[in-house]
Design a protein around this motif. Sequence first.
Motif, short mmCIF file in Angstrom:
data_model
loop_
_atom_site.label_atom_id
_atom_site.label_comp_id
_atom_site.label_asym_id
_atom_site.label_seq_id
_atom_site.Cartn_x
_atom_site.Cartn_y
_atom_site.Cartn_z
N ARG A 68 0.85 -1.19 0.00
CA ARG A 68 0.00 0.00 0.00
C ARG A 68 0.89 1.25 0.00
O ARG A 68 1.96 1.25 0.58
CB ARG A 68 -0.86 -0.02 1.26
N ILE A 70 0.65 5.37 0.98
CA ILE A 70 -0.15 6.37 1.69
C ILE A 70 0.55 7.71 1.51
O ILE A 70 1.71 7.87 1.90
CB ILE A 70 -0.27 6.03 3.19
N GLU A 71 -0.16 8.67 0.90
CA GLU A 71 0.42 9.98 0.65
C GLU A 71 -0.07 10.98 1.69
O GLU A 71 -1.23 10.98 2.06
CB GLU A 71 0.06 10.46 -0.75
N ALA A 72 0.85 11.84 2.15
CA ALA A 72 0.53 12.90 3.09
C ALA A 72 1.35 14.13 2.69
O ALA A 72 2.49 14.29 3.13
CB ALA A 72 0.85 12.49 4.52
N LEU A 122 5.10 5.81 9.40
CA LEU A 122 3.89 6.65 9.40
C LEU A 122 4.07 7.87 10.31
O LEU A 122 3.73 8.99 9.93
CB LEU A 122 2.68 5.82 9.84
N ILE A 127 1.64 10.86 9.84
CA ILE A 127 0.39 10.13 9.63
C ILE A 127 0.13 9.27 10.85
O ILE A 127 0.99 8.49 11.26
CB ILE A 127 0.48 9.21 8.39
N ASP A 131 -5.31 6.99 11.10
CA ASP A 131 -5.57 7.61 9.81
C ASP A 131 -5.24 6.66 8.67
O ASP A 131 -5.87 6.69 7.62
CB ASP A 131 -4.74 8.89 9.64
N ALA A 132 -4.21 5.84 8.85
CA ALA A 132 -3.75 4.95 7.80
C ALA A 132 -4.42 3.57 7.86
O ALA A 132 -4.32 2.81 6.93
CB ALA A 132 -2.24 4.77 7.89
#
Length: 134
Positions: A68, A70-72, A122, A127, A131-132
């Motif tokens: 996966r 996950i962009e922040a 994270l 993050i 949230d993830a």
Amino acid sequence: MPDDDAAAVIARAIDAANRHDVEGWLALLHPEVELYAFRGLRRGRDEARAWMGTPGYEELDQELELERVIEAGDQVVALVVRRLRWKSDGSLADEHRMGHLYRIRDGLIVHWQPFVDPADALRAAGIGENDAAV
């Protein structure tokens, strides 16, 4: 010029690394790349080439599976499964989840830092685990 979609760039980099395609992997790195390897910081493509070209394990092969992305903002975390296999017979020596922190600039990787614990990656990206949904 590589596609500037972070997930696509990361997927191609992991694929190139799994295939031991050093030139393909280097093509995805920004000239100012910083690689925070467990044995120290590597800066620029020349140091990246030297690092990628040195055998990390004489008896083991490493394979990464991208689970996966996950962009922040400008921070991107890739959750991966790292598998180490014995070269002698291909059997599994170790398997565990990790988090890799990336920054992408101009469609290229400018920062990479591995974390043994995905939650640490994270946190480094700002993050929260909730949230993830790790």
